[in-house]
Design a protein around this motif. Structure first.
Motif, mmCIF file in Angstrom:
data_model
loop_
_atom_site.group_PDB
_atom_site.id
_atom_site.type_symbol
_atom_site.label_atom_id
_atom_site.label_comp_id
_atom_site.label_asym_id
_atom_site.label_seq_id
_atom_site.Cartn_x
_atom_site.Cartn_y
_atom_site.Cartn_z
ATOM 1 N N LEU A 77 0.956 -1.373 -0.115
ATOM 2 C CA LEU A 77 0.090 0.004 0.133
ATOM 3 C C LEU A 77 0.787 1.203 -0.126
ATOM 4 C CD1 LEU A 77 -2.938 -0.846 2.579
ATOM 5 C CD2 LEU A 77 -2.815 -1.109 -0.132
ATOM 6 N N ARG A 78 2.108 1.349 0.301
ATOM 7 C CA ARG A 78 2.983 2.148 0.099
ATOM 8 C C ARG A 78 2.881 3.206 -0.899
ATOM 9 N NH1 ARG A 78 9.681 2.231 0.177
ATOM 10 N NH2 ARG A 78 9.798 4.383 0.692
ATOM 11 N N LEU A 79 2.862 2.670 -2.092
ATOM 12 C CA LEU A 79 2.860 3.526 -3.378
ATOM 13 C C LEU A 79 1.625 4.412 -3.667
ATOM 14 C CD1 LEU A 79 4.595 4.735 -5.717
ATOM 15 C CD2 LEU A 79 3.711 2.537 -7.184
ATOM 16 N N PRO A 80 0.542 3.546 -3.299
ATOM 17 C CA PRO A 80 -0.667 4.390 -3.750
ATOM 18 C C PRO A 80 -0.809 5.746 -2.901
ATOM 19 C CG PRO A 80 -1.165 2.202 -3.003
ATOM 20 C CD PRO A 80 0.333 2.222 -3.382
ATOM 21 N N PHE A 81 -0.675 5.114 -1.431
ATOM 22 C CA PHE A 81 -0.863 6.153 -0.456
ATOM 23 C C PHE A 81 0.338 7.237 -0.561
ATOM 24 C CE2 PHE A 81 -3.649 3.137 1.688
ATOM 25 C CZ PHE A 81 -4.466 3.996 2.310
#
Length: 207
Positions: A77-81
């Motif tokens: 979830l790091r990149l989208p957030f």
């Protein structure tokens, strides 16, 4: 069904605001305010500036902290957030930029009252009877234009501090369509100086 039919129009307006914010940010970066030749800028960004800077700083810190947490515990979830957080910070920077590069404009025939990325109200000087330094509280911050009993408030922050008194109910061109009012409230950094500038322009001989 009526809400569904209005969705494309609302989406288009959101897109236009988004693009206008990025244009304002670009103008701010290259130091090219949106002030056409022959007009006098009247600043209105001092009230909103500190609050926006606080939001921007808080959001930037939040993005960094969340990125560290997600990198450790939920890397998928790091990149989208991260993208969402950076977009939010850029959006607020664009809003701040719009207060700096889009001042009110005093011309020979009209005063253009502006707020945010797209809000615009053109007040003909021929219809202007006088000005008053008076505060009006805004009923909300979501909409930039608030109309009540012949008074049009142009939102910026939570209040206005200068009132334009028109000689009669006048239909004004605004970014939200025509509005017929007899008074206009706006925020300026120096209301007494703005009132003096308006009185001088009204008393100046026609060119």
């Amino acid at each position: 069904m009526s809400l569904v039919r209005r969705l494309p129009g609302h989406a288009w307006q959101v897109l236009l605001v988004e693009l206008a914010l990025y244009r304002a940010l670009a103008r701010w970066v290259v130091r090219r305010p949106d002030v056409p030749a022959g007009t006098t800028p009247i600043g209105h960004g001092q009230l909103a500036g500190p609050m926006l800077w606080l939001w921007i700083f808080g959001s930037a810190v939040e993005v960094l902290v969340l990125d560290l947490v997600l990198h450790r515990w939920v890397p998928s979830l790091r990149l989208p957030f991260l993208v969402l957080g950076v977009w939010g910070v850029l959006w607020m920077l664009g809003l701040l930029a719009s207060t700096r590069v889009r001042p009110h404009l005093l011309g020979d025939t009209e005063l253009v009252v502006r707020s945010g990325a797209r809000t615009r109200v053109a007040v003909p000087l021929a219809a202007l009877e006088g000005t008053r330094v008076v505060n009006h509280a805004l009923p909300g911050t979501v909409r930039s234009l608030h109309e009540d009993d012949g008074l049009l408030l142009v939102g910026l922050g939570s209040e206005t501090n200068l009132e334009l008194v028109l000689s009669a109910p006048t239909t004004l061109a605004t970014s939200a369509g025509p509005r017929t009012v007899s008074r206009v409230g706006l925020w300026v950094d120096e209301p007494r100086e703005a009132a003096v500038a308006l009185r001088r322009r009204l008393s100046a001989p026609a060119r």
